[in-house]
Scaffold this motif. Structure first.
Motif, PDB file in Angstrom:
ATOM      1  N   ASN A 166       0.828  -1.207   0.000  1.00 13.44           N
ATOM      2  CA  ASN A 166       0.000   0.000   0.000  1.00 13.44           C
ATOM      3  C   ASN A 166       0.861   1.256   0.000  1.00 13.44           C
ATOM      4  OD1 ASN A 166      -2.662   1.338   0.190  1.00 13.44           O
ATOM      5  ND2 ASN A 166      -1.938   1.963   2.202  1.00 13.44           N
ATOM      6  N   ASN A 167       2.019   1.193   0.661  1.00 14.15           N
ATOM      7  CA  ASN A 167       2.951   2.320   0.621  1.00 14.15           C
ATOM      8  C   ASN A 167       3.399   2.604  -0.811  1.00 14.15           C
ATOM      9  OD1 ASN A 167       2.853   2.617   3.395  1.00 14.15           O
ATOM     10  ND2 ASN A 167       4.773   1.552   3.777  1.00 14.15           N
ATOM     11  N   LEU A 168       3.704   1.548  -1.553  1.00 15.63           N
ATOM     12  CA  LEU A 168       4.133   1.721  -2.943  1.00 15.63           C
ATOM     13  C   LEU A 168       2.984   2.267  -3.799  1.00 15.63           C
ATOM     14  CD1 LEU A 168       6.179  -1.589  -3.390  1.00 15.63           C
ATOM     15  CD2 LEU A 168       7.077   0.719  -3.023  1.00 15.63           C
ATOM     16  N   ALA A 169       1.776   1.780  -3.542  1.00 18.51           N
ATOM     17  CA  ALA A 169       0.614   2.272  -4.292  1.00 18.51           C
ATOM     18  C   ALA A 169       0.348   3.741  -3.967  1.00 18.51           C
ATOM     19  CB  ALA A 169      -0.620   1.428  -3.952  1.00 18.51           C
ATOM     20  N   THR A 170       0.568   4.128  -2.712  1.00 25.33           N
ATOM     21  CA  THR A 170       0.331   5.509  -2.299  1.00 25.33           C
ATOM     22  C   THR A 170       1.289   6.461  -2.997  1.00 25.33           C
ATOM     23  OG1 THR A 170      -0.510   4.783  -0.147  1.00 25.33           O
ATOM     24  CG2 THR A 170       0.210   7.075  -0.317  1.00 25.33           C
ATOM     25  N   ARG A 171       2.519   6.040  -3.225  1.00 27.92           N
ATOM     26  CA  ARG A 171       3.468   6.892  -3.956  1.00 27.92           C
ATOM     27  C   ARG A 171       2.939   7.176  -5.369  1.00 27.92           C
ATOM     28  NH1 ARG A 171       9.086   5.302  -4.728  1.00 27.92           N
ATOM     29  NH2 ARG A 171       9.764   7.410  -4.241  1.00 27.92           N
ATOM     30  N   ILE A 172       2.404   6.155  -6.011  1.00 28.42           N
ATOM     31  CA  ILE A 172       1.816   6.348  -7.338  1.00 28.42           C
ATOM     32  C   ILE A 172       0.617   7.286  -7.242  1.00 28.42           C
ATOM     33  CG2 ILE A 172       0.631   5.189  -9.249  1.00 28.42           C
ATOM     34  CD1 ILE A 172       2.315   2.700  -8.623  1.00 28.42           C
ATOM     35  N   PHE A 173      -0.190   7.084  -6.206  1.00 27.01           N
ATOM     36  CA  PHE A 173      -1.366   7.919  -5.977  1.00 27.01           C
ATOM     37  C   PHE A 173      -0.951   9.388  -5.851  1.00 27.01           C
ATOM     38  CE2 PHE A 173      -5.667   7.393  -3.564  1.00 27.01           C
ATOM     39  CZ  PHE A 173      -6.248   8.311  -4.428  1.00 27.01           C
ATOM     40  N   CYS A 174       0.115   9.638  -5.087  1.00 28.96           N
ATOM     41  CA  CYS A 174       0.568  11.009  -4.860  1.00 28.96           C
ATOM     42  C   CYS A 174       1.010  11.691  -6.154  1.00 28.96           C
ATOM     43  CB  CYS A 174       1.713  11.028  -3.850  1.00 28.96           C
ATOM     44  SG  CYS A 174       1.206  10.771  -2.142  1.00 28.96           S
ATOM     45  N   VAL A 175       1.586  10.925  -7.052  1.00 26.70           N
ATOM     46  CA  VAL A 175       2.042  11.489  -8.324  1.00 26.70           C
ATOM     47  C   VAL A 175       0.869  12.011  -9.143  1.00 26.70           C
ATOM     48  CG1 VAL A 175       3.075  10.919 -10.568  1.00 26.70           C
ATOM     49  CG2 VAL A 175       4.148  10.106  -8.462  1.00 26.70           C
ATOM     50  N   PHE A 176      -0.237  11.286  -9.109  1.00 27.93           N
ATOM     51  CA  PHE A 176      -1.369  11.613  -9.979  1.00 27.93           C
ATOM     52  C   PHE A 176      -2.554  12.220  -9.253  1.00 27.93           C
ATOM     53  CE2 PHE A 176       0.922   8.162 -12.112  1.00 27.93           C
ATOM     54  CZ  PHE A 176       1.116   8.719 -13.372  1.00 27.93           C
ATOM     55  N   LEU A 177      -2.437  12.451  -7.954  1.00 27.68           N
ATOM     56  CA  LEU A 177      -3.586  12.869  -7.158  1.00 27.68           C
ATOM     57  C   LEU A 177      -4.278  14.116  -7.691  1.00 27.68           C
ATOM     58  CD1 LEU A 177      -5.357  12.471  -4.686  1.00 27.68           C
ATOM     59  CD2 LEU A 177      -3.683  13.760  -3.341  1.00 27.68           C
ATOM     60  N   GLU A 178      -3.497  15.117  -8.099  1.00 31.25           N
ATOM     61  CA  GLU A 178      -4.097  16.376  -8.548  1.00 31.25           C
ATOM     62  C   GLU A 178      -4.882  16.224  -9.843  1.00 31.25           C
ATOM     63  OE1 GLU A 178      -1.000  19.241  -8.684  1.00 31.25           O
ATOM     64  OE2 GLU A 178      -0.730  19.312  -6.497  1.00 31.25           O
ATOM     65  N   ARG A 179      -4.653  15.136 -10.551  1.00 27.51           N
ATOM     66  CA  ARG A 179      -5.359  14.903 -11.816  1.00 27.51           C
ATOM     67  C   ARG A 179      -6.531  13.943 -11.676  1.00 27.51           C
ATOM     68  NH1 ARG A 179      -0.570  13.027 -15.598  1.00 27.51           N
ATOM     69  NH2 ARG A 179      -2.302  12.733 -17.069  1.00 27.51           N
ATOM     70  N   ILE A 180      -6.701  13.390 -10.485  1.00 28.21           N
ATOM     71  CA  ILE A 180      -7.784  12.436 -10.257  1.00 28.21           C
ATOM     72  C   ILE A 180      -9.068  13.190  -9.913  1.00 28.21           C
ATOM     73  CG2 ILE A 180      -8.641  10.644  -8.687  1.00 28.21           C
ATOM     74  CD1 ILE A 180      -5.836   9.569  -8.486  1.00 28.21           C
ATOM     75  N   THR A 181     -10.133  12.854 -10.603  1.00 29.93           N
ATOM     76  CA  THR A 181     -11.446  13.459 -10.342  1.00 29.93           C
ATOM     77  C   THR A 181     -12.272  12.546  -9.440  1.00 29.93           C
ATOM     78  OG1 THR A 181     -12.356  12.451 -12.335  1.00 29.93           O
ATOM     79  CG2 THR A 181     -11.433  14.675 -12.542  1.00 29.93           C
ATOM     80  N   HIS A 182     -13.324  13.096  -8.877  1.00 27.40           N
ATOM     81  CA  HIS A 182     -14.250  12.326  -8.035  1.00 27.40           C
ATOM     82  C   HIS A 182     -13.532  11.654  -6.866  1.00 27.40           C
ATOM     83  CE1 HIS A 182     -17.264  13.084 -11.053  1.00 27.40           C
ATOM     84  NE2 HIS A 182     -16.576  12.430 -11.966  1.00 27.40           N
ATOM     85  N   PHE A 183     -12.645  12.412  -6.221  1.00 28.85           N
ATOM     86  CA  PHE A 183     -11.964  11.840  -5.064  1.00 28.85           C
ATOM     87  C   PHE A 183     -12.951  11.551  -3.942  1.00 28.85           C
ATOM     88  CE2 PHE A 183      -9.158  11.604  -1.401  1.00 28.85           C
ATOM     89  CZ  PHE A 183      -8.085  10.907  -1.914  1.00 28.85           C
ATOM     90  N   ASP A 184     -14.108  12.232  -3.992  1.00 26.69           N
ATOM     91  CA  ASP A 184     -15.122  11.991  -2.974  1.00 26.69           C
ATOM     92  C   ASP A 184     -15.605  10.542  -2.992  1.00 26.69           C
ATOM     93  OD1 ASP A 184     -16.125  12.690  -5.507  1.00 26.69           O
ATOM     94  OD2 ASP A 184     -18.105  13.103  -4.683  1.00 26.69           O
ATOM     95  N   ARG A 185     -15.605   9.931  -4.179  1.00 29.38           N
ATOM     96  CA  ARG A 185     -16.014   8.522  -4.270  1.00 29.38           C
ATOM     97  C   ARG A 185     -15.028   7.621  -3.546  1.00 29.38           C
ATOM     98  NH1 ARG A 185     -17.398   8.365 -10.760  1.00 29.38           N
ATOM     99  NH2 ARG A 185     -19.056   9.959 -10.744  1.00 29.38           N
TER     100      ARG A 185
END
Length: 224
Positions: A166-185
Motif C-alpha cells: 500500500n505504501n508503494l501504491a500511495t506513492r503512485i497515488f501522490c504522483v497523480f492525485l491532482e489529476r484524479i477526479t471524483h476523489f469523494d467517491r
C-alpha cells in the motif's frame, strides 16, 4: 556501576526505538514524495533534521531498501526509488488478493472495542470536507484507513505485507492525485469499508476492498 549486560540491553533498546522513529519519519517523507523519486538520500542531513543519530538513520534506510522505497549503489550512495507506473499492475495484482482477505478477516475477528474505533473513524472521515484538504492530509487519511483495516485483521504477516504494497501504491497515488477526479467517491468507499468491518459484514467488506483496489488502478490508468 550498571552491569555490562544491562547497559547493553538499554543501549540496544534505545537504538531500536530511535531506528523505529527514523524509519517511520523517513518512510512518510518517501511515501508522500517529500523526498522526490530518484532524489539522493543524505543520511547526515536526515539525521540533523530528525534530531536522531546517523546510526539509527542508516538502520532505517536499510529497512526502507527492503521495502523498495530506497535503493543503494556502491560508491554512488542511496536514492529514493523511482515511481514506475509499470509497477502498478504488479502491485494491484497482489493487493487485489490480499486487501479483500484482510477486510474479511477484520470483519470476522475484530473485537468490540476495535469495531467501535473503526466506526468512529468512519464518522470522522465522513464529516471531513475533501475539497479543502491538502494532498498530504488526504493521503494521511487514506493510509490511516488501510492500516486500521490491516491491523484489525489480526494477522501480523498479512499486515506487514499489505503495508509495504500500500505504501508503494500511495506513492503512485501522490504522483497523480491532482489529476484524479471524483476523489469523494474514494472517500465514500473508505467509509463503507470501515462500516462494513465495524458491523461484521465480512462479505460486504471483502467486496468493497476488492472494488476499491480495482477502481484505484482504473482511475490511474484513465489519466496516463
Amino acid at each position: 556501576m550498571m552491569p555490562v549486560s544491562t547497559a547493553r540491553q538499554e543501549l540496544e533498546s534505545s537504538t531500536t526505538s530511535l531506528a523505529d522513529r527514523a524509519y517511520a519519519a523517513i518512510q512518510d517523507q518517501l511515501i508522500m514524495l517529500d523526498i522526490p523519486p530518484m532524489a539522493p538520500i543524505d543520511d547526515l542531513a536526515l539525521s540533523e533534521s530528525l534530531g536522531i543519530g546517523r546510526t539509527p538513520v542508516r538502520e532505517a534506510l536499510k529497512r526502507l531498501e527492503v521495502d523498495r522505497l530506497v535503493v543503494s549503489y556502491p560508491r554512488r550512495g542511496t536514492f529514493a526509488t523511482g515511481v514506475d507506473i509499470t509497477d502498478l499492475a504488479y502491485i494491484s495484482e497482489i493487493r487485489v488478493q490480499l486487501e479483500p482477505l484482510a477486510a474479511r478477516r477484520a470483519a470476522e475477528n475484530a473485537g468490540k472495542a476495535l469495531r467501535e474505533k473503526l466506526a468512529e473513524l468512519a464518522d470522522t472521515i465522513q464529516d471531513n470536507d475533501v475539497l479543502i484538504m491538502s494532498r498530504n492530509e488526504l493521503m494521511q487519511w487514506d493510509l490511516r484507513v488501510h492500516r486500521s483495516i490491516y491491523r484489525a485483521a489480526g494477522n501480523p504477516h498479512l499486515e506487514d505485507t499489505l503495508v509495504r504494497y500500500n505504501n508503494l501504491a500511495t506513492r503512485i497515488f501522490c504522483v497523480f492525485l491532482e489529476r484524479i477526479t471524483h476523489f469523494d467517491r474514494h472517500i465514500e468507499e473508505h467509509v463503507g469499508l470501515l462500516r462494513a468491518v465495524a458491523d461484521g459484514e465480512s462479505r460486504r467488506a471483502e467486496k468493497i476492498a476488492r472494488d476499491h483496489v480495482t477502481g484505484f488502478e482504473k482511475a490511474i490508468r484513465a489519466i496516463i
